[in-house]
Design an enzyme around this catalytic site. Structure first.
Site, mmCIF file in Angstrom:
data_model
loop_
_atom_site.group_PDB
_atom_site.id
_atom_site.type_symbol
_atom_site.label_atom_id
_atom_site.label_comp_id
_atom_site.label_asym_id
_atom_site.label_seq_id
_atom_site.Cartn_x
_atom_site.Cartn_y
_atom_site.Cartn_z
ATOM 1 C CG HIS A 103 -0.809 12.149 -32.077
ATOM 2 N ND1 HIS A 103 -1.200 12.604 -33.127
ATOM 3 C CD2 HIS A 103 -0.509 13.397 -31.261
ATOM 4 C CE1 HIS A 103 -1.498 14.007 -33.026
ATOM 5 N NE2 HIS A 103 -0.650 14.343 -32.132
ATOM 6 C CD GLN A 120 4.336 20.980 -26.343
ATOM 7 O OE1 GLN A 120 3.793 21.904 -26.473
ATOM 8 N NE2 GLN A 120 4.281 19.655 -26.705
ATOM 9 C CB SER A 142 1.942 18.552 -37.885
ATOM 10 O OG SER A 142 1.396 19.485 -37.311
ATOM 11 N NE ARG A 144 -1.267 24.477 -35.620
ATOM 12 C CZ ARG A 144 -0.737 24.162 -34.340
ATOM 13 N NH1 ARG A 144 -0.055 23.148 -34.192
ATOM 14 N NH2 ARG A 144 -1.269 24.790 -33.359
HETATM 15 P P1 AMP Z 1 -0.245 17.407 -30.341
HETATM 16 O O1 AMP Z 1 -1.361 16.901 -30.506
HETATM 17 O O2 AMP Z 1 0.323 18.053 -31.599
HETATM 18 O O3 AMP Z 1 -0.169 18.349 -28.899
HETATM 19 O O4 AMP Z 1 1.036 16.439 -30.000
HETATM 20 C C1 AMP Z 1 0.994 15.640 -28.932
HETATM 21 C C2 AMP Z 1 2.173 14.818 -28.667
HETATM 22 O O5 AMP Z 1 2.422 14.281 -29.777
HETATM 23 C C3 AMP Z 1 3.427 15.806 -28.413
HETATM 24 O O6 AMP Z 1 4.258 15.339 -27.247
HETATM 25 C C4 AMP Z 1 3.975 15.943 -29.758
HETATM 26 O O7 AMP Z 1 5.283 16.580 -29.604
HETATM 27 C C5 AMP Z 1 3.920 14.555 -30.271
HETATM 28 N N1 AMP Z 1 3.991 14.413 -31.559
HETATM 29 C C6 AMP Z 1 3.245 15.266 -32.492
HETATM 30 N N2 AMP Z 1 3.786 15.240 -33.824
HETATM 31 C C7 AMP Z 1 4.582 13.984 -33.545
HETATM 32 C C8 AMP Z 1 5.327 13.290 -34.564
HETATM 33 N N3 AMP Z 1 5.618 13.486 -35.816
HETATM 34 N N4 AMP Z 1 6.234 12.406 -34.135
HETATM 35 C C9 AMP Z 1 6.279 12.104 -32.904
HETATM 36 N N5 AMP Z 1 5.654 12.715 -31.754
HETATM 37 C C10 AMP Z 1 4.866 13.723 -32.215
#
Ligand code: AMP
Length: 279
Positions: A33, A151, A183, A185
């Site tokens: 993020h 997505q 992630s 998760r």
């Molecule tokens: P989320 O909080 O999982 O909904 O992710 C928010 C944003 O951060 C989304 O655009 C995700 O694709 C991006 N994101 C999540 N994990 C990563 C990662 N490991 N590297 C780059 N971007 C990420």
């Protein structure tokens, strides 16, 4: 950093601020993020991050209930990264008419494959919240992570269908040193699970390294076997055209391709992908 909960307060801060970069998230922030925040900060006059665990995109209620929440640390990381505004809306702010009868978006093909197929309603919820957030923040640039490959395509289609005046920037996946895609998760994995989960990327890399020597079906089966032996339960492992996610039964050197996976370890659903050839 300004922290605001109401759209009207956000708009007071963002009006007449020039070029705005926006990073929507569900919190439990990590370096992935933050890499998006840094890209926005470098390219925009004002960087807005939202944290909102969007109830309408969870097809599994347990996943929603157990979604990690680490707000204090999130605020610390965002301040350190130079984020200007954190938007922290309540559900009633994003869904004044409730979450039960949200608008249906014409997602079409992308809703019938991979994540769309395995998570019914998920992308409609994603479209609903991203549309609402874009209307609220009104950014010039929207930063998304390639980790959520499908997505990204769904949101690009949303932006086009709804004629939203925003440029979409897709950013590379940030990984742990062992290759595991970062992630939120991952926080629910045990320490040994985090180590074991590096097998996902290792197997994707193996497919990428051998695509000119072996058929996809053989490489796919080898990866599925290796993952099963390491106690993963794989939902899908597929090859597709990276531009539109149309399925490919075998490698096609004339196309930019992507291999996408969703697999479960310790009951946690993890996704990842790799492009072929290397980009
Ligand atoms: P989320 O909080 O999982 O909904 O992710 C928010 C944003 O951060 C989304 O655009 C995700 O694709 C991006 N994101 C999540 N994990 C990563 C990662 N490991 N590297 C780059 N971007 C990420």
């Amino acid at each position: 950093m300004f922290i605001v909960k109401r759209a009207a307060d956000l708009q007071k801060i963002t009006e007449n601020q020039g070029h705005i970069g926006f990073v929507p998230t569900m919190g439990a922030l990590h370096r992935g993020h933050i890499s998006l925040i840094e890209k926005s900060r470098d390219a925009s006059q004002l960087t807005v991050c939202s944290i909102f665990v969007n109830p309408t995109q969870f097809n599994d209620p347990q996943d929603f209930i157990k979604y990690p929440k680490t707000l204090e640390n999130d605020i610390y990381l965002l301040e350190k990264a130079g984020c200007d505004v954190l938007f922290l809306p309540e559900v009633s702010e994003m869904y004044p008419e409730g979450i039960l009868n949200i608008r249906q978006y014409p997602i079409g093909y992308l809703d019938t494959i991979l994540e769309g197929l395995h998570r019914p309603g998920h992308f409609n919820g994603v479209c609903a919240i991203v549309h609402k957030l874009l209307q609220t923040v009104n950014p010039n640039l929207l930063y998304l992570g390639e980790k959520d490959f499908q997505q990204c395509l769904v949101i690009q289609q949303l932006v086009q269908n709804e004629s939203i005046p925003v440029e979409v920037q897709i950013c590379p996946t940030t990984r742990l040193p062992n290759g595991l895609a970062m992630s939120s998760r991952n926080q629910r994995l045990s320490e040994s699970g985090k180590e074991l989960a590096s097998a996902i990327y290792r197997n994707l890399k193996k497919i990428q390294a051998n695509w000119q020597n072996e058929s996809f079906s053989i490489l796919r089966q080898q990866a599925l076997n290796a993952l099963q032996e390491a106690s993963f339960e794989t939902e899908y492992l597929e090859l597709a055209d990276a531009n539109n996610l149309h399925p490919l039964s075998d490698f096609d050197a004339s196309k930019l391709m992507v291999v996408l996976i969703a697999t479960r370890l310790e009951g946690i659903r993890l996704i990842d992908n790799i492009k072929i050839p290397l980009s």
